[in-house]
Motif scaffolding. Sequence first.
Motif, PDB file in Angstrom:
ATOM      1  N   LEU A 116       3.493   0.458  -0.697  1.00 24.66           N
ATOM      2  CA  LEU A 116       3.914  -0.613  -1.597  1.00 24.66           C
ATOM      3  C   LEU A 116       5.071  -1.423  -1.037  1.00 24.66           C
ATOM      4  O   LEU A 116       5.336  -2.532  -1.486  1.00 24.66           O
ATOM      5  N   LEU A 117       5.758  -0.860  -0.034  1.00 22.07           N
ATOM      6  CA  LEU A 117       6.900  -1.579   0.548  1.00 22.07           C
ATOM      7  C   LEU A 117       6.545  -2.284   1.845  1.00 22.07           C
ATOM      8  O   LEU A 117       7.215  -3.241   2.223  1.00 22.07           O
ATOM      9  N   ARG A 178      11.537  -2.770   6.364  1.00 26.99           N
ATOM     10  CA  ARG A 178      11.410  -2.727   4.912  1.00 26.99           C
ATOM     11  C   ARG A 178      11.923  -1.433   4.298  1.00 26.99           C
ATOM     12  O   ARG A 178      12.079  -1.341   3.094  1.00 26.99           O
ATOM     13  N   ASP A 269      14.984   1.712  -9.080  1.00 28.92           N
ATOM     14  CA  ASP A 269      14.526   0.331  -9.205  1.00 28.92           C
ATOM     15  C   ASP A 269      13.249   0.300 -10.054  1.00 28.92           C
ATOM     16  O   ASP A 269      12.226   0.872  -9.660  1.00 28.92           O
ATOM     17  N   LEU A 271      11.151  -2.075 -10.839  1.00 22.87           N
ATOM     18  CA  LEU A 271       9.976  -2.763 -10.288  1.00 22.87           C
ATOM     19  C   LEU A 271       9.222  -1.835  -9.331  1.00 22.87           C
ATOM     20  O   LEU A 271       8.007  -1.642  -9.458  1.00 22.87           O
TER      21      LEU A 271
ATOM     22  N   MET B   1      15.004  -5.012  -7.197  1.00 24.14           N
ATOM     23  CA  MET B   1      14.395  -5.735  -6.082  1.00 24.14           C
ATOM     24  C   MET B   1      13.481  -6.838  -6.607  1.00 24.14           C
ATOM     25  O   MET B   1      13.139  -6.869  -7.780  1.00 24.14           O
ATOM     26  N   GLN B   2      13.072  -7.706  -5.726  1.00 25.77           N
ATOM     27  CA  GLN B   2      12.196  -8.817  -6.080  1.00 25.77           C
ATOM     28  C   GLN B   2      10.765  -8.520  -5.620  1.00 25.77           C
ATOM     29  O   GLN B   2      10.569  -7.827  -4.613  1.00 25.77           O
ATOM     30  N   PRO B   3       9.763  -9.051  -6.346  1.00 25.52           N
ATOM     31  CA  PRO B   3       8.374  -8.845  -5.911  1.00 25.52           C
ATOM     32  C   PRO B   3       8.146  -9.260  -4.452  1.00 25.52           C
ATOM     33  O   PRO B   3       7.312  -8.674  -3.768  1.00 25.52           O
ATOM     34  N   SER B   4       8.916 -10.229  -3.972  1.00 23.98           N
ATOM     35  CA  SER B   4       8.723 -10.679  -2.588  1.00 23.98           C
ATOM     36  C   SER B   4       9.069  -9.586  -1.573  1.00 23.98           C
ATOM     37  O   SER B   4       8.685  -9.675  -0.410  1.00 23.98           O
ATOM     38  N   GLN B   5       9.793  -8.553  -2.018  1.00 26.28           N
ATOM     39  CA  GLN B   5      10.116  -7.460  -1.103  1.00 26.28           C
ATOM     40  C   GLN B   5       9.010  -6.406  -1.041  1.00 26.28           C
ATOM     41  O   GLN B   5       9.118  -5.442  -0.281  1.00 26.28           O
ATOM     42  N   LEU B   6       7.972  -6.576  -1.864  1.00 25.77           N
ATOM     43  CA  LEU B   6       6.859  -5.626  -1.849  1.00 25.77           C
ATOM     44  C   LEU B   6       5.815  -6.033  -0.822  1.00 25.77           C
ATOM     45  O   LEU B   6       5.758  -7.187  -0.390  1.00 25.77           O
TER      46      LEU B   6
END
Lengths: 416, 416
Positions: A116-117, A178, A269, A271, B1-6
């Motif tokens: 997922l990362l 990441r 976190d 999210l 964290m932001q979705p853009s980091q996934l």
Amino acid sequence: MQPSQLSALGRRVDFPAIARLMNAAFERPGVLSLAAGFTDNRTLPLAEVAEAARELALAGDASVLQYGANQGNTALRAAVAARLVAMDGGNPCGIDASRVMITNGSQQALHLAASLLCDPGDIVLVETPTYFVFLEVLKGLGIRAVPMPAGPSGEPDLAGLGNLIDALRASGELARVRLVYLVSYHSNPSSRSLSLEEKAGLGRLLKAALPTVAVLEDAAYRELGYDGGGGACSVFAMPEWDGGPRLVLGTFTKTYATGLKVGWAACDDDLLLGRMLHYKGHQDFGTSAYAQALVQHAVRSGAFDRRLELLRSTYARKCGILDAALRREGLERAGWSWERASGGLYLWLAGPAGLDTGFDGPLFAAAMREGVLYVPGELCVATAGRDNRVRLSFGVLDGAELEDGARRFARAALSV
Amino acid sequence: MQPSQLSALGRRVDFPAIARLMNAAFERPGVLSLAAGFTDNRTLPLAEVAEAARELALAGDASVLQYGANQGNTALRAAVAARLVAMDGGNPCGIDASRVMITNGSQQALHLAASLLCDPGDIVLVETPTYFVFLEVLKGLGIRAVPMPAGPSGEPDLAGLGNLIDALRASGELARVRLVYLVSYHSNPSSRSLSLEEKAGLGRLLKAALPTVAVLEDAAYRELGYDGGGGACSVFAMPEWDGGPRLVLGTFTKTYATGLKVGWAACDDDLLLGRMLHYKGHQDFGTSAYAQALVQHAVRSGAFDRRLELLRSTYARKCGILDAALRREGLERAGWSWERASGGLYLWLAGPAGLDTGFDGPLFAAAMREGVLYVPGELCVATAGRDNRVRLSFGVLDGAELEDGARRFARAALSV
């Protein structure tokens, strides 16, 4: 079918090195395994688990044999959070049951987090050496594992890490990093723990370069310190790691009943934890509720803590047997060096400079002739290449067999 | 964290619809669930599993609480293969223990197969309707589910499928079709089984257009036919499906002890099975050995077959209660139609044409007011859009509660 009919992932996933080792053991029944990271069968709570099953049946709540919540048993999650906070001596990240998920061993959490990362081509920074099964997970997913440099005793080499960061920045790859992966308590394979100062130093340096990078602390062996302490606090309690998502993983497979396959992940976190839960939902929508109920029963009754005491003293004793036997056989005089472990299941030995301990090298062949298996060091290092180190486990064998295994290994080592 | 980091996967995986339904139930404790695909708690073998645990402890083989082989318990795999071959009445594909793997429910096998056969953008052909959790797995992986047309009674529409194949060929997308997914025994959600002729017709048509396409037959409910028979033989025994890899999945979660979470996959293709094993190795390197040992104990002792008899008669009886109650409440006169199930846990009802049974439609709101939950038909169809059907389950409730659930549903249905 042809490989071309597989997905990119399907074409990438490979026969794991661990399977090669296990097959070598199965094919030669007389072989003594100092390779397997298994626990000691004699410590497994077979009667205790049966008694817990009896009590669950007497209690009559059939929901323990029903589907459970995807996130896992609430009482077990609360217990995991409470133990973690107690060991850390504080809870600045607000870890509680809502921020813990139960997984199929901690292995599933490793796979979920990496998936997922990281996209294929992204980078995970790992220690040198690191847990070799995670390296295979990353390889399967097409993710690059980049080793962080270590000093002569395995301590983090912060100057080297600074150079690595500069090089990644210069090549335009720094943004591909990441995740940072730390096996920071009685590490598999090195048995080394990161001190609070070392972990803080890593955090300061990495967060200066990568403020939002995720960190995954694999604490599988944290409760197996022979002194019974939880060691340095986790990244949750360290301001040096503020800024990005933090994950801490643990497992009851090493500390209680291996075959129940119950592990956990805690995450600060929402999210990331949410996405890990969604993806777990796609993979199995929940770890065996019955296995969780058996573990939760043991945690509640105190059986888990009593077992942990037994495991610590058992592994401390067995560590001593293997360590003493290897020294007695004269391995040090032949240029080998290692430190006695203070927790966990492993000794990490360095052979003479230039020795190739790999599957195709002379030591492995000699060890197979002597009838003993070990884990080659090269498996545990992200950059492939000849390595002079080996991981020996005292998890499975005990007493005379463990001494015999040490003798066989020493004979092989002295013959090459 | 932001979705853009996934990762791309991390950005895609979404809150599952099943979780929305479960939350709706948790938030309103008085609600009766005709939605959950859970089994009946009263049928779960709580005492029997405890007795098996006692016998495992008496036998004293601690390896049942140790790590097991990644592929699973050999005796259990052999039993799965033998049962499958017996139901099929033949074994042209040579299915035996070596071609069976044990998984965390059959769900894990669904995820493994889709991940290893399909890249994002690839196509899986599914039935109309199909198992909605698999649709979510595909969506998470970025794989397109394309529905195969069905006739008025849910039978495969071969002319329509021919047109679909032509359209895919014309748009250049035929080569993106990597997998055909069939829930062919007492399907979730439709309770329909494919007849041998229907399955042969699908095979002939699909294999003419896509000779090497993989087929995945989800046989989760095969042994829950109320007449005790295994129905049509599986794709393993059908020459119409020769040419590409074949997978058949099953599970002990519906047929024995749900909370042990033990499922299986059989595969006639060594490359695909090998890659599924590698990827399972990355995810968890083996399903709980203890859960497998408990299931294997039940299969060996005959407890599993006795339980299966009980489950078949229980679900046949409960199916009758729900079916009769719905008819008694006048649902047919209000334009609803359905067939009584001959196996499995579900009734699949079609409401009046144009009715929207979705979460945001009038029926769902009315049902929530009445305190009853159902699964909206639109979840079970690959092409999103208004649907007039619902899945009702008689898995969980029984007797007066089941009748009350039917009354509540009928009141809601008659009010819109």
